[in-house]
Design a protein around this motif. Structure first.
Motif, PDB file in Angstrom:
ATOM      1  N   ASP A  13      -2.086  13.184   2.880  1.00  0.00           N
ATOM      2  CA  ASP A  13      -4.067  13.587   3.257  1.00  0.00           C
ATOM      3  C   ASP A  13      -4.358  12.547   3.642  1.00  0.00           C
ATOM      4  O   ASP A  13      -4.629  12.161   4.915  1.00  0.00           O
ATOM      5  CB  ASP A  13      -4.724  14.541   3.388  1.00  0.00           C
ATOM      6  N   ALA A  14      -4.197  11.878   2.850  1.00  0.00           N
ATOM      7  CA  ALA A  14      -4.760  10.019   2.351  1.00  0.00           C
ATOM      8  C   ALA A  14      -3.226   9.057   2.926  1.00  0.00           C
ATOM      9  O   ALA A  14      -3.952   8.115   3.471  1.00  0.00           O
ATOM     10  CB  ALA A  14      -4.151   9.654   1.064  1.00  0.00           C
ATOM     11  N   ALA A  15      -2.420   9.819   3.331  1.00  0.00           N
ATOM     12  CA  ALA A  15      -1.307   8.809   4.212  1.00  0.00           C
ATOM     13  C   ALA A  15      -1.372   8.677   5.538  1.00  0.00           C
ATOM     14  O   ALA A  15      -2.208   7.675   6.237  1.00  0.00           O
ATOM     15  CB  ALA A  15      -0.047   9.663   4.021  1.00  0.00           C
ATOM     16  N   GLU A  39       4.430  -0.557   8.603  1.00  0.00           N
ATOM     17  CA  GLU A  39       3.088  -2.213   8.044  1.00  0.00           C
ATOM     18  C   GLU A  39       2.577  -1.010   6.594  1.00  0.00           C
ATOM     19  O   GLU A  39       2.115   0.150   6.421  1.00  0.00           O
ATOM     20  CB  GLU A  39       2.198  -1.559   9.047  1.00  0.00           C
ATOM     21  N   VAL A  40       2.886  -1.699   5.131  1.00  0.00           N
ATOM     22  CA  VAL A  40       2.578  -1.561   3.906  1.00  0.00           C
ATOM     23  C   VAL A  40       1.819  -3.032   3.307  1.00  0.00           C
ATOM     24  O   VAL A  40       1.729  -2.278   2.536  1.00  0.00           O
ATOM     25  CB  VAL A  40       3.574  -0.891   3.367  1.00  0.00           C
ATOM     26  N   GLY A  41       1.070  -3.353   4.511  1.00  0.00           N
ATOM     27  CA  GLY A  41      -0.323  -4.734   3.307  1.00  0.00           C
ATOM     28  C   GLY A  41      -1.717  -4.558   3.919  1.00  0.00           C
ATOM     29  O   GLY A  41      -1.790  -3.471   3.877  1.00  0.00           O
ATOM     30  N   THR A  42      -1.954  -5.822   3.924  1.00  0.00           N
ATOM     31  CA  THR A  42      -3.130  -5.464   4.230  1.00  0.00           C
ATOM     32  C   THR A  42      -3.373  -5.129   5.600  1.00  0.00           C
ATOM     33  O   THR A  42      -4.857  -5.262   5.387  1.00  0.00           O
ATOM     34  CB  THR A  42      -3.543  -7.524   3.996  1.00  0.00           C
ATOM     35  N   GLY A  43      -2.876  -4.891   6.263  1.00  0.00           N
ATOM     36  CA  GLY A  43      -3.185  -3.929   8.569  1.00  0.00           C
ATOM     37  C   GLY A  43      -3.439  -3.019   7.599  1.00  0.00           C
ATOM     38  O   GLY A  43      -4.197  -2.319   7.832  1.00  0.00           O
ATOM     39  N   VAL A  44      -2.858  -2.325   6.658  1.00  0.00           N
ATOM     40  CA  VAL A  44      -3.004  -0.691   6.300  1.00  0.00           C
ATOM     41  C   VAL A  44      -4.557  -1.081   5.447  1.00  0.00           C
ATOM     42  O   VAL A  44      -5.734   0.126   5.971  1.00  0.00           O
ATOM     43  CB  VAL A  44      -2.516   0.443   5.396  1.00  0.00           C
ATOM     44  N   LEU A  45      -5.142  -2.118   5.196  1.00  0.00           N
ATOM     45  CA  LEU A  45      -6.473  -1.534   4.413  1.00  0.00           C
ATOM     46  C   LEU A  45      -6.962  -2.420   5.087  1.00  0.00           C
ATOM     47  O   LEU A  45      -8.413  -1.938   5.059  1.00  0.00           O
ATOM     48  CB  LEU A  45      -6.189  -3.110   3.178  1.00  0.00           C
ATOM     49  N   LEU A  46      -7.368  -2.994   6.162  1.00  0.00           N
ATOM     50  CA  LEU A  46      -8.081  -3.883   6.951  1.00  0.00           C
ATOM     51  C   LEU A  46      -8.833  -2.583   7.662  1.00  0.00           C
ATOM     52  O   LEU A  46      -9.954  -2.209   8.564  1.00  0.00           O
ATOM     53  CB  LEU A  46      -8.039  -4.316   7.909  1.00  0.00           C
ATOM     54  N   VAL A  69      -5.244   6.716   6.401  1.00  0.00           N
ATOM     55  CA  VAL A  69      -5.269   5.484   6.495  1.00  0.00           C
ATOM     56  C   VAL A  69      -4.242   5.097   7.973  1.00  0.00           C
ATOM     57  O   VAL A  69      -3.625   4.066   7.808  1.00  0.00           O
ATOM     58  CB  VAL A  69      -4.614   4.928   5.530  1.00  0.00           C
ATOM     59  N   ASP A  70      -3.460   5.786   7.734  1.00  0.00           N
ATOM     60  CA  ASP A  70      -1.854   5.878   9.015  1.00  0.00           C
ATOM     61  C   ASP A  70      -0.766   5.218   8.732  1.00  0.00           C
ATOM     62  O   ASP A  70      -0.599   3.840   9.426  1.00  0.00           O
ATOM     63  CB  ASP A  70      -3.013   5.500  10.697  1.00  0.00           C
ATOM     64  N   LEU A  71      -0.622   5.260   7.800  1.00  0.00           N
ATOM     65  CA  LEU A  71       0.484   4.565   6.980  1.00  0.00           C
ATOM     66  C   LEU A  71       1.301   5.187   7.174  1.00  0.00           C
ATOM     67  O   LEU A  71       2.101   6.101   7.541  1.00  0.00           O
ATOM     68  CB  LEU A  71       0.349   5.120   5.173  1.00  0.00           C
ATOM     69  N   VAL A  79       0.674  -1.316   0.034  1.00  0.00           N
ATOM     70  CA  VAL A  79       0.062  -0.035   0.158  1.00  0.00           C
ATOM     71  C   VAL A  79       0.811   0.626   0.037  1.00  0.00           C
ATOM     72  O   VAL A  79       1.409   0.864   0.570  1.00  0.00           O
ATOM     73  CB  VAL A  79      -0.840   0.650   1.183  1.00  0.00           C
ATOM     74  N   VAL A  80       0.853   2.089  -0.338  1.00  0.00           N
ATOM     75  CA  VAL A  80       1.245   3.942  -0.516  1.00  0.00           C
ATOM     76  C   VAL A  80       0.846   4.338  -1.199  1.00  0.00           C
ATOM     77  O   VAL A  80      -0.623   4.302  -1.425  1.00  0.00           O
ATOM     78  CB  VAL A  80       2.707   3.946  -2.004  1.00  0.00           C
TER      79      VAL A  80
END
Length: 278
Positions: free
Chosen positions: A58-60, A69-76, A63-65, A52-53
């Motif tokens: 603002d988008a970062a 952690e840049v994988g599915t945990g971010v999406l969840l 999603v608290d990127l 995930v990028v």
């Protein structure tokens, strides 16, 4: 600019299966009807690797990127935090309320999961998926600004349209004829249609409902027919008028498939929204 039929093939082979899995399985998880592992498994069925990028600060922040952690945990986490989510499948001439700079990205991806940030706000972020290599998907989170919340379309109407579209697509395939790859037999054509239909299928939770499953299956079948018809189109020997008629029929059917897919996926999301949270 690519035609509608070209964009639809691109979507089927790239971001749509991932967006569909995240939207439907993620919404069921939000309602407490499945575990987060079920969402991760559904995404793994699309591709083993997910990254995930963020396209903007603002988008970062939404999603608290973080680098850790840049994988599915971010999406969840993004799905869990959203006040509302819907799948949009924009196309030229039907942008579904998306405007400004993000519109180009939306049209290029063809599929976007819109996450509204508040119950009373139209501010939203979009989540796009793109296949970047064998078994690898990159997700991009982008601020969309204000996105109007469109009313959900009627699933029963979509099913009726799909029944008509199956007949129209079959007739179109017969009309263009001349599919030269393979041995040319009826059994060969059936095998190739079946294989392409499997490619076009979208994964939805098993409790999505019979009507959703039927519509998803019908859209896959029609998309497979249209793929073969588009491949045969240059060899049909039709006149320029006939070719134009085929192009128009292809575009109409692709538009019907796109609308039905969006309706079916959002029916799963909407039903999960109505379910009591567990």
């Amino acid at each position: 600019m690519a035609g509608v039929s070209e964009m639809t093939d691109h979507v089927a082979e790239a971001g749509l299966p991932a967006v569909a899995a995240l939207a439907t399985w993620g919404s069921v998880w939000r309602a407490g009807l499945c575990s987060p592992d079920d969402v991760v498994d559904a995404l793994a069925d699309v591709a083993p690797a997910h990254r995930v990028v963020a396209a903007d600060p603002d988008a970062a922040a939404v999603v608290d990127l973080t680098a850790a952690e840049v994988g599915t945990g971010v999406l969840l986490r993004a799905v869990r935090r959203a006040a509302r989510l819907r799948v949009l499948l924009p196309a030229p001439g039907d942008t579904l309320g998306l405007t400004g700079a993000p519109l180009g990205s939306a049209l290029d991806a063809g599929a976007v999961l819109v996450l509204w940030l508040g119950d009373l706000s139209d501010e939203a972020v979009g989540v796009y998926a793109r296949t970047v290599g064998p078994g690898s998907v990159t997700w991009t989170v982008r601020s969309l600004g204000s996105v109007v919340r469109l009313p959900d379309r009627d699933l029963g109407e979509a099913e009726l349209l799909m029944k008509e579209a199956v007949r129209d697509a079959t007739a179109l395939l017969t009309r263009v004829g001349g599919i030269e790859s393979g041995d040319g037999s009826a059994s060969d054509l059936r095998m190739r249609l079946a294989a392409r239909t499997r490619t076009e299928m979208l994964d939805v939770p098993p409790d999505a409902g019979d009507r959703v499953v039927r519509v998803i299956g019908q859209t896959a079948q029609i998309a497979a027919i249209l793929h073969l018809a588009a491949a045969a189109r240059p060899r049909t020997g039709l006149s320029s008028t006939g070719q134009g008629s085929v192009e128009s029929a292809l575009d109409d059917l692709h538009r019907t498939v796109r609308t039905a897919r969006m309706t079916a996926l959002n029916a799963v999301v909407a039903e999960s929204d109505r379910a009591p949270r567990r």
